[in-house]
Design a protein around this motif. Sequence first.
Motif, PDB file in Angstrom:
ATOM      1  N   GLU B 510       0.821  -1.223   0.000  1.00 30.78           N
ATOM      2  CA  GLU B 510       0.000   0.000   0.000  1.00 30.78           C
ATOM      3  C   GLU B 510       0.847   1.261   0.000  1.00 30.78           C
ATOM      4  O   GLU B 510       0.419   2.311   0.486  1.00 30.78           O
ATOM      5  CB  GLU B 510      -0.953  -0.025   1.190  1.00 30.78           C
ATOM      6  CG  GLU B 510      -1.936  -1.160   1.008  1.00 30.78           C
ATOM      7  CD  GLU B 510      -3.083  -1.140   1.981  1.00 30.78           C
ATOM      8  OE1 GLU B 510      -3.970  -0.320   1.806  1.00 30.78           O
ATOM      9  OE2 GLU B 510      -3.063  -1.958   2.909  1.00 30.78           O
ATOM     10  N   ASN B 511       2.022   1.146  -0.555  1.00 36.98           N
ATOM     11  CA  ASN B 511       2.896   2.315  -0.645  1.00 36.98           C
ATOM     12  C   ASN B 511       2.479   3.146  -1.862  1.00 36.98           C
ATOM     13  O   ASN B 511       3.153   3.161  -2.895  1.00 36.98           O
ATOM     14  CB  ASN B 511       4.350   1.845  -0.771  1.00 36.98           C
ATOM     15  CG  ASN B 511       5.317   2.977  -0.587  1.00 36.98           C
ATOM     16  OD1 ASN B 511       4.922   4.151  -0.646  1.00 36.98           O
ATOM     17  ND2 ASN B 511       6.580   2.649  -0.361  1.00 36.98           N
ATOM     18  N   TRP B 512       1.363   3.829  -1.745  1.00 32.30           N
ATOM     19  CA  TRP B 512       0.774   4.511  -2.903  1.00 32.30           C
ATOM     20  C   TRP B 512       1.678   5.589  -3.470  1.00 32.30           C
ATOM     21  O   TRP B 512       1.677   5.829  -4.670  1.00 32.30           O
ATOM     22  CB  TRP B 512      -0.592   5.116  -2.538  1.00 32.30           C
ATOM     23  CG  TRP B 512      -1.608   4.066  -2.261  1.00 32.30           C
ATOM     24  CD1 TRP B 512      -2.161   3.757  -1.056  1.00 32.30           C
ATOM     25  CD2 TRP B 512      -2.184   3.145  -3.199  1.00 32.30           C
ATOM     26  NE1 TRP B 512      -3.037   2.716  -1.178  1.00 32.30           N
ATOM     27  CE2 TRP B 512      -3.080   2.324  -2.473  1.00 32.30           C
ATOM     28  CE3 TRP B 512      -2.030   2.929  -4.563  1.00 32.30           C
ATOM     29  CZ2 TRP B 512      -3.815   1.311  -3.085  1.00 32.30           C
ATOM     30  CZ3 TRP B 512      -2.759   1.931  -5.170  1.00 32.30           C
ATOM     31  CH2 TRP B 512      -3.638   1.123  -4.437  1.00 32.30           C
ATOM     32  N   LYS B 513       2.447   6.247  -2.580  1.00 29.29           N
ATOM     33  CA  LYS B 513       3.344   7.297  -3.100  1.00 29.29           C
ATOM     34  C   LYS B 513       4.309   6.697  -4.116  1.00 29.29           C
ATOM     35  O   LYS B 513       4.567   7.283  -5.171  1.00 29.29           O
ATOM     36  CB  LYS B 513       4.136   7.932  -1.945  1.00 29.29           C
ATOM     37  CG  LYS B 513       3.321   8.957  -1.195  1.00 29.29           C
ATOM     38  CD  LYS B 513       4.134   9.586  -0.096  1.00 29.29           C
ATOM     39  CE  LYS B 513       3.193  10.328   0.838  1.00 29.29           C
ATOM     40  NZ  LYS B 513       3.738  10.485   2.174  1.00 29.29           N
ATOM     41  N   LEU B 514       4.834   5.530  -3.779  1.00 26.45           N
ATOM     42  CA  LEU B 514       5.779   4.880  -4.684  1.00 26.45           C
ATOM     43  C   LEU B 514       5.070   4.438  -5.973  1.00 26.45           C
ATOM     44  O   LEU B 514       5.569   4.674  -7.075  1.00 26.45           O
ATOM     45  CB  LEU B 514       6.416   3.677  -3.982  1.00 26.45           C
ATOM     46  CG  LEU B 514       7.453   2.901  -4.790  1.00 26.45           C
ATOM     47  CD1 LEU B 514       8.634   3.794  -5.171  1.00 26.45           C
ATOM     48  CD2 LEU B 514       7.943   1.681  -4.024  1.00 26.45           C
ATOM     49  N   TRP B 515       3.900   3.816  -5.819  1.00 30.90           N
ATOM     50  CA  TRP B 515       3.191   3.318  -7.012  1.00 30.90           C
ATOM     51  C   TRP B 515       2.815   4.479  -7.938  1.00 30.90           C
ATOM     52  O   TRP B 515       2.957   4.382  -9.160  1.00 30.90           O
ATOM     53  CB  TRP B 515       1.930   2.522  -6.650  1.00 30.90           C
ATOM     54  CG  TRP B 515       2.115   1.392  -5.668  1.00 30.90           C
ATOM     55  CD1 TRP B 515       1.208   0.974  -4.740  1.00 30.90           C
ATOM     56  CD2 TRP B 515       3.256   0.535  -5.511  1.00 30.90           C
ATOM     57  NE1 TRP B 515       1.711  -0.090  -4.018  1.00 30.90           N
ATOM     58  CE2 TRP B 515       2.960  -0.369  -4.461  1.00 30.90           C
ATOM     59  CE3 TRP B 515       4.508   0.448  -6.129  1.00 30.90           C
ATOM     60  CZ2 TRP B 515       3.858  -1.349  -4.042  1.00 30.90           C
ATOM     61  CZ3 TRP B 515       5.411  -0.521  -5.702  1.00 30.90           C
ATOM     62  CH2 TRP B 515       5.086  -1.408  -4.685  1.00 30.90           C
ATOM     63  N   ILE B 516       2.319   5.561  -7.343  1.00 28.48           N
ATOM     64  CA  ILE B 516       1.924   6.696  -8.189  1.00 28.48           C
ATOM     65  C   ILE B 516       3.175   7.330  -8.809  1.00 28.48           C
ATOM     66  O   ILE B 516       3.172   7.739  -9.974  1.00 28.48           O
ATOM     67  CB  ILE B 516       1.096   7.723  -7.379  1.00 28.48           C
ATOM     68  CG1 ILE B 516      -0.234   7.083  -6.963  1.00 28.48           C
ATOM     69  CG2 ILE B 516       0.831   8.991  -8.191  1.00 28.48           C
ATOM     70  CD1 ILE B 516      -1.062   7.898  -5.994  1.00 28.48           C
ATOM     71  N   GLY B 517       4.270   7.366  -8.034  1.00 30.77           N
ATOM     72  CA  GLY B 517       5.530   7.916  -8.551  1.00 30.77           C
ATOM     73  C   GLY B 517       6.011   7.139  -9.772  1.00 30.77           C
ATOM     74  O   GLY B 517       6.378   7.722 -10.797  1.00 30.77           O
TER      75      GLY B 517
END
Lengths: 45, 548
Positions: B510-517
């Motif tokens: 759930e590391n959304w910052k990384l996925w969106i990055g």
Amino acid sequence: MAKEKMKGKATGEDNLKGTLASVFLLGFFLIFTWVSVYYLFLERL
Amino acid sequence: MNEMVKVDRRDAKLALAHIYVAFIALGLGGLAGLLQTLVRSGKFELPANISYYTILTTHGVLLGLVLTTFFIIGFQFAAVSRTAGTFSDRVRFWGWVGFWLMTVGTAITAFFILIGQASVLYTFYAPLQAHPGFYLGLTLVVVGSWVSGFAIFAHYARWKKEHPKQVSPLLTFMAVANMILWLVCSLGVAATVLIQLLPWSLGLVDRVNVLVSRTLFWYFGHPLVYFWLLPAYMVWYAIVPKIIGGKIFSDSLARLSFILFLFFSIPVGFHHQLMEPGIDPFWKYVQVVLTFMVAIPSLMTAFAMFATFELYGRSKGATGLFGWLRKLPWGDARFFAPFVGMVFFIPAGAGGLVNASHQLDQVVHNTIWITGHFHLTLATTVVLTFFGAAYWLVPHLSGRVMTKAMNRLAIIQTIVWVIGMTFMSGSMHFEGLLGAPRRSAFSTYGNSPQALEWIPYQIAQAVGGTILFIGIILVLIIITNLAFFAPKGETEFPVAEVAEGAERTPLAMENWKLWIGITVALILIAYTIPFIDMIQNAPPGSKGYKLW
């Protein structure tokens, strides 16, 4: 506990041979379709 | 533990409102589709000077954009409320704001299509120019969906805050991933509509850069396909296992496939533009490679589904290589309809690989093969899964139960759909390989021998389209029954548990910052240079055309 089961010998219930066969059949179908249309492309060059 | 978890009544009302609009769109859009296939058979003409292209636009917008977006958001609201708890009043309020924005937008768009001022098809390619009201209505639909997306994000954020260091429920995670995908990709369509098409149709500017508008459209248009597909995958991964009495094969694999869809479904729009000049072949190649990457999560899904079914079948004593297939609940429409959808995704995916290959696309580009393709992906795989979901979702939300007679009718409906689609989509594929164009009314093209060859296939499409319309009438009967007339009672919202042998899901999922990055980085890599090139080397632009 989960790992114990994972490491255990595949029992009848853990047998995924049908899945293996299914994904192979799926892969062959994908390749067959692709090659068929590619052949059509080459024919029409 | 076994007590039935119900969606709160107020949340249920919100979800049902979306689903009602979706099925009304299905009825109207399906009728338009039937008329199209009849016109293309050459045996029928539309009355009262109604244009084929008006009907075609109605069909595409109502089924491709309205049915899908409303059903998906309604389904996701229900799934998030069911798995991450009842919405706060505020989240529900914004859910209703989103619903009304989308509904008003749909009504405005439909109005301008039906009065013949926007026969620009659902792709609304420039230089075809619609009435400004068409673009305005679509903008409201997209903005409404954003509002609903943020309502889901807010609810998810609250759940995370209340459950620190816990992995979120799978269905909620998937709904969040799908709405992030939607938000990122719909920025492209918002940009072309607000910066290019709306000012141009209002007469504020004379000319439009066609290549830029098409590129922005397909930056949106391909992930749109995945926005449709991912809710079907939600049903397959997290709900179908429960319906058959099995378990989720792997929670981590399901989440990983959704993350991969987020990465690879957006920077791939050029595979819809392989035949277009003005884009360097190198960048087309890069995006074709990325397109083939997006096949990977679908193959992962196929593997997970086979494994789920096989594990269940073997737990029931199945033997032999495929004996497990016999153990599946074939008489249960909640399983049967999505399963048939899965089966049809095999030829649909194979066709997709053809479309995405540069050379092979030269064989099928802009032929009716493409129409046949997305009637397998969207109109069979996705739609049959949505129907299967509606068979438990609608009665769950309306406080009713599906009777055996309705279940039987739903099985028949699925079979009718299979027959109709095999005729229609099958003949579209073959006719496409013979060079027949898509997006065109009946014509013998001056009795050219090649065009005359196509006619039998077009008659087959009319037969298939008629059978499919019967399928639509059947599903509308079932849904109306489940919403208003079925016996009162409690229907389960099935949510599967993870198999005991599966590994624990890592929190890093759930590391959304990384996925969106990573998503943004891939988009920038795939689009920045060709996009600058399109603007720097732009032709003068085109004035608008109204060809109807």
